[in-house]
Design a protein around this motif. Structure first.
Motif: not given
Length: 240
Positions: A198-218
Motif C-alpha cells: 500500500x505504498x509503504x516500505x515493509x520491515x520484518x516485524x518478527x525480528x523483534x516485538x519492540x514496535x516503538x523502535x520501528x521507523x515511522x510510516x512503515x
C-alpha cells in the motif's frame, strides 16, 4: 540471550517467544492477555468483527491454544469487567513490581496491555490519572484496530492492524495511514512478503516485538500463526 521470568497477577515477561527477542536491545517486555471477544456480554476488541480477524486471532496461537491458558485469560477479562477498580489497583501493583524488577537488572521496562485485546487504556483513570501518567518511565505499546485514537501520551505507541476484509475497515486503514501510524500486516507466508505494500516500505516485524523502535510510516510485516494460517477473510494477505 539472557532469559528473564517475571510473573504478576495480570502481566508476565519471559514466557513469550517473540517479546524475548527484545532482551538484547536492553528492553524487557511484559504482556497482559485477556479473552478478547464478547466476555460476559462485553467486547474487549470492538473492531474485531468488522476487521474479520475473529478466526485468525492470535488469542489461539502458541500457548493460547491450551485450555488452561484460555481459562486464565477469561478470568482476567471477567475481573476487568466486573471489578474495574480492583483490577486497576492490581495492575498498578504489577507494574510497580515489574518496574523494580527491570531496574535491578539494568533493563528498560516495556508493557503491552493489549496482548489479545483492544482496550482504550488512555480513557481509563486510576484516582484521576491514566496508567501512562502513573508510570512515565515505562514504555507502553500495542497493536490497535481503532484508527482514530489520538492525543496519546508520549510513552504509549500504537501500531495499526491491517485487514482487507471489507470496505468499511479499509477506510480505517486509510485513516491510520493518513495519521502517520505504522501498519502491521499479517502475510500468509514469510517467504512471500513484498518490499512495499500500500505504498509503504515493509520491515520484518518478527525480528523483534519492540514496535516503538520501528521507523515511522512503515508496514510491519508479520506472518500467519495458529488458526490464522487458514484465514481467508482478508485479514491475512497473500502476496506474490
Amino acid at each position: 540471550m539472557t532469559n528473564y521470568n517475571f510473573i504478576g497477577n495480570l502481566i508476565r515477561a519471559g514466557g513469550d517467544a517473540k517479546t524475548i527477542k527484545g532482551n538484547d536491545s536492553g528492553y524487557l517486555t511484559a504482556i497482559m492477555y485477556m479473552t478478547p471477544y464478547k466476555t460476559l456480554g462485553h467486547n474487549l476488541c470492538p473492531m474485531a468483527e468488522t476487521a474479520g480477524c475473529l478466526e485468525g486471532c492470535l488469542n489461539t496461537a502458541g500457548r493460547g491454544s491450551m485450555n488452561s491458558v484460555q481459562k486464565g485469560r477469561a478470568r482476567k477479562a471477567q475481573w476487568f469487567i466486573k471489578d474495574r477498580a480492583g483490577f486497576m489497583a492490581q495492575l498498578v501493583k504489577d507494574l510497580t513490581r515489574f518496574q523494580n524488577y527491570c531496574e535491578k537488572r539494568d533493563l528498560k521496562p516495556a508493557i503491552r496491555l493489549n496482548g489479545t485485546t483492544d482496550v482504550r487504556w488512555e480513557l481509563i483513570k486510576v484516582n484521576g490519572e491514566t496508567i501512562f501518567n502513573l508510570f512515565p518511565n515505562i514504555t507502553f505499546y500495542d497493536y490497535t484496530k481503532i484508527a482514530n485514537r489520538r492525543n496519546l501520551p508520549d510513552n504509549y505507541h500504537l501500531t495499526f492492524s491491517y485487514s482487507a476484509t471489507n470496505a468499511t475497515y479499509l477506510k480505517q486503514v486509510d485513516i491510520a495511514k493518513a495519521n502517520g501510524l505504522n501498519i502491521a500486516v499479517v502475510f500468509r507466508n514469510k517467504e512471500n512478503i513484498p518490499s512495499k505494500f500500500i505504498g509503504l516500505p515493509t520491515i520484518d516485524g518478527d525480528k523483534t516485538d519492540l514496535r516503538f523502535l520501528d521507523p515511522q510510516q512503515s508496514i510491519v510485516a508479520l506472518y500467519a500463526k495458529g488458526k490464522a494460517r487458514k484465514d481467508n477473510s482478508g485479514f491475512v494477505v497473500d502476496a506474490a
